[in-house]
Design an enzyme around this catalytic site. Structure first.
Site, PDB file in Angstrom:
ATOM      1  N   ASN A   1      -3.682   6.404  -1.712  1.00  0.00           N
ATOM      2  CA  ASN A   1      -3.523   6.353  -0.258  1.00  0.00           C
ATOM      3  C   ASN A   1      -3.059   7.683   0.336  1.00  0.00           C
ATOM      4  O   ASN A   1      -3.296   7.944   1.512  1.00  0.00           O
ATOM      5  CB  ASN A   1      -2.585   5.209   0.151  1.00  0.00           C
TER       6      ASN A   1
ATOM      7  N   SER B   1       0.822  -1.207   0.000  1.00  0.00           N
ATOM      8  CA  SER B   1       0.000   0.000   0.000  1.00  0.00           C
ATOM      9  C   SER B   1       0.855   1.255   0.000  1.00  0.00           C
ATOM     10  O   SER B   1       0.373   2.319  -0.340  1.00  0.00           O
ATOM     11  CB  SER B   1      -0.852   0.047   1.259  1.00  0.00           C
TER      12      SER B   1
ATOM     13  N   HIS C   1      -0.396  -1.943  -7.332  1.00  0.00           N
ATOM     14  CA  HIS C   1      -1.203  -1.752  -6.130  1.00  0.00           C
ATOM     15  C   HIS C   1      -2.705  -1.812  -6.407  1.00  0.00           C
ATOM     16  O   HIS C   1      -3.247  -0.935  -7.073  1.00  0.00           O
ATOM     17  CB  HIS C   1      -0.812  -0.403  -5.489  1.00  0.00           C
TER      18      HIS C   1
ATOM     19  N   GLU D   1      -2.669   0.919  -9.246  1.00  0.00           N
ATOM     20  CA  GLU D   1      -1.570   1.871  -9.430  1.00  0.00           C
ATOM     21  C   GLU D   1      -0.303   1.084  -9.749  1.00  0.00           C
ATOM     22  O   GLU D   1       0.098   0.205  -8.970  1.00  0.00           O
ATOM     23  CB  GLU D   1      -1.344   2.693  -8.154  1.00  0.00           C
TER      24      GLU D   1
HETATM   25  N1  3HC Z   1     -15.640  -9.076  -2.087  1.00  0.00           N
HETATM   26  C1  3HC Z   1     -16.067  -9.237  -3.359  1.00  0.00           C
HETATM   27  N2  3HC Z   1     -17.117  -8.582  -3.867  1.00  0.00           N
HETATM   28  C2  3HC Z   1     -17.774  -7.736  -3.059  1.00  0.00           C
HETATM   29  C3  3HC Z   1     -17.381  -7.511  -1.721  1.00  0.00           C
HETATM   30  C4  3HC Z   1     -16.270  -8.220  -1.241  1.00  0.00           C
HETATM   31  N3  3HC Z   1     -15.797  -8.070  -0.004  1.00  0.00           N
HETATM   32  N4  3HC Z   1     -18.227  -6.607  -1.162  1.00  0.00           N
HETATM   33  C5  3HC Z   1     -19.109  -6.283  -2.111  1.00  0.00           C
HETATM   34  N5  3HC Z   1     -18.841  -6.962  -3.248  1.00  0.00           N
HETATM   35  C6  3HC Z   1     -19.539  -6.861  -4.527  1.00  0.00           C
HETATM   36  C7  3HC Z   1     -20.930  -7.457  -4.444  1.00  0.00           C
HETATM   37  O1  3HC Z   1     -20.912  -8.823  -4.780  1.00  0.00           O
HETATM   38  C8  3HC Z   1     -21.661  -6.639  -5.492  1.00  0.00           C
HETATM   39  O2  3HC Z   1     -21.336  -7.113  -6.775  1.00  0.00           O
HETATM   40  P1  3HC Z   1     -22.397  -7.008  -7.990  1.00  0.00           P
HETATM   41  O3  3HC Z   1     -22.948  -5.619  -7.985  1.00  0.00           O
HETATM   42  O4  3HC Z   1     -21.588  -7.322  -9.224  1.00  0.00           O
HETATM   43  O5  3HC Z   1     -23.431  -8.033  -7.690  1.00  0.00           O
HETATM   44  C9  3HC Z   1     -21.020  -5.247  -5.377  1.00  0.00           C
HETATM   45  O6  3HC Z   1     -19.727  -5.464  -4.786  1.00  0.00           O
HETATM   46  C10 3HC Z   1     -21.816  -4.311  -4.504  1.00  0.00           C
HETATM   47  O7  3HC Z   1     -21.984  -4.946  -3.260  1.00  0.00           O
HETATM   48  P2  3HC Z   1     -23.129  -4.628  -2.196  1.00  0.00           P
HETATM   49  O8  3HC Z   1     -24.351  -4.188  -2.919  1.00  0.00           O
HETATM   50  O9  3HC Z   1     -23.236  -5.792  -1.270  1.00  0.00           O
HETATM   51  O10 3HC Z   1     -22.525  -3.501  -1.303  1.00  0.00           O
HETATM   52  P3  3HC Z   1     -22.188  -2.021  -1.620  1.00  0.00           P
HETATM   53  O11 3HC Z   1     -22.958  -1.508  -2.775  1.00  0.00           O
HETATM   54  O12 3HC Z   1     -22.276  -1.372  -0.323  1.00  0.00           O
HETATM   55  O13 3HC Z   1     -20.646  -2.083  -2.078  1.00  0.00           O
HETATM   56  C11 3HC Z   1     -18.335  -1.913  -1.682  1.00  0.00           C
HETATM   57  C12 3HC Z   1     -19.654  -2.598  -1.261  1.00  0.00           C
HETATM   58  C13 3HC Z   1     -18.008  -2.303  -3.118  1.00  0.00           C
HETATM   59  C14 3HC Z   1     -17.267  -2.407  -0.761  1.00  0.00           C
HETATM   60  C15 3HC Z   1     -18.559  -0.365  -1.587  1.00  0.00           C
HETATM   61  O14 3HC Z   1     -19.036  -0.047  -0.312  1.00  0.00           O
HETATM   62  C16 3HC Z   1     -17.303   0.436  -1.857  1.00  0.00           C
HETATM   63  O15 3HC Z   1     -16.931   0.668  -2.985  1.00  0.00           O
HETATM   64  N6  3HC Z   1     -16.651   0.873  -0.753  1.00  0.00           N
HETATM   65  C17 3HC Z   1     -15.422   1.664  -0.844  1.00  0.00           C
HETATM   66  C18 3HC Z   1     -14.260   0.757  -1.008  1.00  0.00           C
HETATM   67  C19 3HC Z   1     -13.002   1.516  -1.148  1.00  0.00           C
HETATM   68  O16 3HC Z   1     -12.922   2.729  -1.035  1.00  0.00           O
HETATM   69  N7  3HC Z   1     -11.913   0.785  -1.394  1.00  0.00           N
HETATM   70  C20 3HC Z   1     -10.571   1.346  -1.456  1.00  0.00           C
HETATM   71  C21 3HC Z   1      -9.976   1.220  -0.132  1.00  0.00           C
HETATM   72  S1  3HC Z   1      -8.351   1.851  -0.049  1.00  0.00           S
HETATM   73  C22 3HC Z   1      -7.388   0.531  -0.375  1.00  0.00           C
HETATM   74  O17 3HC Z   1      -7.813  -0.541  -0.690  1.00  0.00           O
HETATM   75  C23 3HC Z   1      -5.932   0.825  -0.270  1.00  0.00           C
HETATM   76  C24 3HC Z   1      -5.149  -0.392   0.118  1.00  0.00           C
HETATM   77  O18 3HC Z   1      -3.791  -0.006   0.089  1.00  0.00           O
HETATM   78  C25 3HC Z   1      -5.500  -0.969   1.434  1.00  0.00           C
END
Ligand code: 3HC
Length: 285
Positions: free
Chosen positions: A192, A120, A141, A153
Site C-alpha cells: 500500500n 490495510s 493483510h 503481508e
Molecule cells: N472475486 C473473485 N474472483 C474474481 C474476481 C472477484 N471479484 N474478479 C475476477 N476474478 C477471477 C475470475 O473468476 C478469473 O478466475 P479464473 O482465471 O481462475 O477463471 C480471474 O479472476 C480473472 O478474471 P477476469 O478474466 O474476469 O478478469 P481480469 O483478467 O480482468 O482480472 C482482476 C480481474 C483479477 C481483478 C485483475 O484485474 C487484477 O488483478 N486487478 C488488480 C487487482 C489488484 O491490484 N489488487 C490489489 C489491490 S490493493 C489492495 O487490495 C490493498 C487493500 O489494502 C485494499
C-alpha cells in the site's frame, strides 16, 4: 499449534472472500458481521461463486460441497469466535471499532487463539494493547480480490512473538497464498505504500486537469502492464477506504499533503465509493 477453526470478523469487500479462501483450504470457518444484510450477501456470494468454479472446471463438485459445508455465517460474535484457533479481523477501518473488537475477541476466544488484523494500514500495535495477549496479535493483510490475489503481508510488531508470526506465515501457505514477513511495523506496509504513491500521482494529474481518469487508466494499463489503472483499482478497493486511510494518516502527521484529495472527499461525501456502491470513478450498473 494446529489450526482447525478460523473466525473472520467482517463480511465486507475483503472478509467474505478471505472466509471463502479459508473454507476452500479445508478450515472450519465462522464468518461474522454486525450486519445481517452483509452476511446474507456473503452467503449468497459463496453459493453462486462455488458452482461457477465447478462449471469452469476449476473445482470439483466435492471440493465445492466441502467448502460450503466448512463455512457458516452468524451475527453473534460469541458463537463465531468462542472455540476458534485463529481470528482474521476484517472490519471497518476505524481504530476505535478495531480496539473494541480486539478487547471483545480477547474475552471471547480461547487463550491460545491468535488474533490477526487484515487492516490495510493500521499496525497491530495499535490494537494489541486492548488484549491481554499482545504476543498473539499481528497483521495478516490480504489483497482484493482475496480469492485471486496471491500475496499476504504478515507484520510482526514489537509485541508479536516469533511463534505467532511463524504460525501466521504457515497459515498463508496452507491457504495457497504467498506470505511475506515484515519484521518492523510501518504505515501501509509494502504494497500500500507503493500503491499510495501511484494513487497520489494519478489523483494529482487528474486534479490538475492534465488527463482524465480514463486516460490515466489507459496509460497505466498500456504502458506499465498493470491489470487495472489506478482509478479502476480505487473503485475496486473502495473510495471510502482511500478517504479513511488518508484522514487517519493526516490526523497522525498533520501534513496537509496527507489529506485526501478533493475528488476523493467529494466522492466520499456523495457515497460514490466505487464498485460496492455501483458508482465511483466509473459506473457499475
Ligand atoms: N472475486 C473473485 N474472483 C474474481 C474476481 C472477484 N471479484 N474478479 C475476477 N476474478 C477471477 C475470475 O473468476 C478469473 O478466475 P479464473 O482465471 O481462475 O477463471 C480471474 O479472476 C480473472 O478474471 P477476469 O478474466 O474476469 O478478469 P481480469 O483478467 O480482468 O482480472 C482482476 C480481474 C483479477 C481483478 C485483475 O484485474 C487484477 O488483478 N486487478 C488488480 C487487482 C489488484 O491490484 N489488487 C490489489 C489491490 S490493493 C489492495 O487490495 C490493498 C487493500 O489494502 C485494499
Amino acid at each position: 499449534m494446529n489450526i482447525e477453526k478460523i473466525c473472520v470478523v467482517g463480511a465486507g469487500n475483503m472478509g467474505h472472500q478471505i472466509a471463502l479462501c479459508a473454507a476452500l483450504a479445508g478450515y472450519k470457518v465462522a464468518c461474522t458481521d454486525i450486519s445481517q444484510e452483509m452476511l446474507n450477501k456473503s452467503e449468497g456470494f459463496a453459493r453462486s461463486y462455488l458452482p461457477e468454479r465447478v462449471a469452469k472446471g476449476k473445482l470439483t463438485q466435492d471440493q465445492a460441497d466441502e467448502a460450503m459445508a466448512n463455512i457458516f455465517f452468524t451475527k453473534t460474535l460469541e458463537e463465531a469466535a468462542g472455540d476458534v484457533d485463529f481470528v482474521i479481523e476484517a472490519a471497518v477501518e476505524k481504530i476505535d471499532i478495531k480496539r473494541q473488537l480486539f478487547a471483545d475477541l480477547d474475552r471471547i476466544t480461547p487463550p491460545h487463539a491468535i488474533l490477526a488484523t487484515n487492516s490495510s494500514y493500521i499496525v497491530s500495535s495499535k490494537v494489541a494493547g486492548a488484549t491481554k495477549r499482545p504476543e498473539k496479535v499481528c497483521n495478516m493483510h490480504f489483497f482484493n480480490p482475496a480469492l485471486v490475489m496471491k500475496l499476504v503481508e504478515v507484520v510482526q510488531g514489537p509485541h508479536t512473538s516469533v511463534e505467532t508470526a511463524q504460525i501466521t506465515m504457515n497459515l498463508c501457505k496452507t491457504m495457497g497464498k504467498t506470505g511475506i514477513l515484515l519484521q518492523k511495523e510501518i504505515y501501509g506496509f509494502v504494497v500500500n505504500r507503493i500503491l499510495t504513491a501511484i494513487f497520489n500521482e494519478a489523483l494529482f494529474l487528474n486534479d490538475m486537469g492534465i488527463a482524465s481518469h480514463e486516460e490515466i487508466d489507459i496509460a497505466v494499463t498500456n504502458a506499465l502492464g498493470h491489470p487495472m489503472g489506478p482509478f479502476r483499482l480505487m473503485d475496486l478497493t473502495g473510495i471510502d477506504l482511500s478517504y479513511y486511510k488518508a484522514m487517519e494518516r493526516y490526523r497522525e502527521t498533520h501534513d496537509p499533503r496527507d489529506k485526501p484529495s478533493p475528488i476523493v472527499v467529494e466522492k466520499f461525501i456523495k457515497g460514490e465509493w466505487g464498485k460496492k456502491t455501483k458508482k465511483g470513478y466509473y459506473s457499475y450498473e
